[in-house]
Design an enzyme around this catalytic site. Structure first.
Site, PDB file in Angstrom:
ATOM      1  N   ILE A  83       0.885  -1.157   0.000  1.00 50.44           N
ATOM      2  CA  ILE A  83       0.000   0.000   0.000  1.00 50.44           C
ATOM      3  C   ILE A  83       0.925   1.209   0.000  1.00 50.44           C
ATOM      4  O   ILE A  83       1.663   1.448   0.964  1.00 50.44           O
ATOM      5  CB  ILE A  83      -0.921   0.004   1.234  1.00 50.44           C
ATOM      6  CG1 ILE A  83      -1.757  -1.276   1.269  1.00 50.44           C
ATOM      7  CG2 ILE A  83      -1.834   1.233   1.208  1.00 50.44           C
ATOM      8  CD1 ILE A  83      -2.635  -1.406   2.506  1.00 50.44           C
ATOM      9  N   SER A  84       0.922   1.951  -1.086  1.00 53.63           N
ATOM     10  CA  SER A  84       1.902   3.020  -1.278  1.00 53.63           C
ATOM     11  C   SER A  84       1.787   4.083  -0.198  1.00 53.63           C
ATOM     12  O   SER A  84       0.702   4.344   0.350  1.00 53.63           O
ATOM     13  CB  SER A  84       1.710   3.669  -2.651  1.00 53.63           C
ATOM     14  OG  SER A  84       1.955   2.752  -3.680  1.00 53.63           O
TER      15      SER A  84
END
Length: 360
Positions: A83-84
């Site tokens: 999850i950036s």
């Protein structure tokens, strides 16, 4: 705040609960003293879990080695889904120029958090998102549905796009490429935008923004974005089998070329995108750089210490790869050490062409 310089992003950030898209266990990006990524477990330390989820600058590692490593303890390996971090998520969305009427293709659904933000701007029914990993696709679709978003979630290779819902006004990718797929250009409407992380074998981390017109895509690097490789474009480098080798001195101190900041590395890589460099430490503490090409036909090893000696550069195969890198470095210096944002790429029916300042 700079993160919300596009007016719609603040409302989208408030509307999408990032915690509902984060797994109860994930790996923290910072390794421990043993080089292992520690697991952050919500059931053991909810405060640490929440701080990690909302950390502005660090991604959450949700998969290692394509899922072969279970999320049961500290681990090492290649990150294959995350999850950036919030800063790069919003930087990319600011560059996208997204309007409410746009149709969007997203490559890399993952948890679905990024997909939900897109849905807040254009409506989930105008978003198509493609995920290559079947387990991740199911997880992302479930997260999105529970949060009230139901875009088209497609399991498949995003590098082929998704023709049934084309043409798209915006294509946004969440994995690094070194070659832009024909399908994206063909599936983008005129005046559309393709935004993607872009790597060379030499250096990663570019963020490329292409404008599409008349079947051609062209644009500049607009910043940096460090993402894992798209699976079908991962480098597969091999060693040559040549028995003979050559010895010669280096014409320049290797540290001057290889021990500099990201911007220099990225620019040099644009001149030699087919070469990779791995810097290693010998048992005696001395350093050397191993240079390989993507054909597997040549390799060159460069010694940092006493680089002027006649045996400082050892080459196997058809080409002295260190000479190619020195030429690229000299070309970049001669051009005035241009910043990565002065470089761009044009992609049309004739292929992919990198350029400096202008396509011509």
């Amino acid at each position: 705040m700079a993160a919300f310089r596009s007016s719609w992003l603040r409302a989208a950030f408030d509307a999408v609960d990032r915690e509902s898209f984060a797994p109860s266990q994930f790996w923290a990006l910072a390794p421990d003293e043993q080089g292992l990524l520690p697991v952050v477990d919500r059931s053991l330390d909810a405060d640490s879990w929440r701080r990690a989820v909302w950390d502005t600058h660090r991604s959450l590692i949700t998969q290692i080695d394509d899922g072969r490593i279970p999320q049961e303890g500290p681990a090492r390996g290649d990150y294959t889904s995350s999850i950036s971090a919030l800063d790069i998520v919003f930087e990319k969305l600011n560059h996208l120029g997204l309007e409410p009427h746009h149709r969007v293709l997203e490559l890399g659904t993952g948890s679905g958090y990024h997909t939900a933000l897109l849905g807040e701007r254009v409506g989930a029914d105008r978003v198509t998102t493609v995920e290559i990993d079947p387990a991740l696709a199911v997880w992302g679709a479930e997260n999105l549905k529970q949060a009230g978003y139901e875009p088209d979630v497609i399991t498949g290779d995003g590098l082929t796009g998704y023709a049934p819902n084309a043409r798209y006004d915006r294509i946004i990718n969440t994995a690094s490429l070194r070659s832009i797929p024909d399908a994206w250009r063909e599936q983008t409407a005129d005046d559309g935008i393709i935004l993607t992380p872009f790597n060379t074998l030499y250096s990663g981390g570019g963020l490329l923004k292409l404008h599409v017109q008349g079947g051609a895509a062209s644009g500049r690097f607009v910043g940096s974005a460090s993402y894992m490789w798209a699976r079908s474009q991962r480098p597969a480098l091999s060693m040559p089998h040549a028995d003979t080798y050559t010895l010669q001195p280096s014409p320049i101190d290797p540290a001057q070329v290889l021990d500099r900041a990201w911007a220099q590395d990225f620019c040099i890589g644009l001149y030699v995108p087919h070469l990779s460099v791995d810097i290693r430490m010998d048992a005696d503490g001395s350093r050397q750089a191993q240079v390989r090409d993507d054909t597997g036909e040549s390799v060159t090893i460069v010694r940092f210490a006493n680089w002027w000696d006649q045996d400082a550069v050892t080459g196997w195969g058809h080409t002295n790869l260190w000479s190619d890198i020195v030429t690229a470095y000299t070309t970049w210096r001669t051009a005035g050490q241009p910043h990565p944002t002065r470089y761009g790429l044009t992609f049309d029916h004739d292929g992919q062409h990198l350029w400096l300042d202008a396509p011509d």
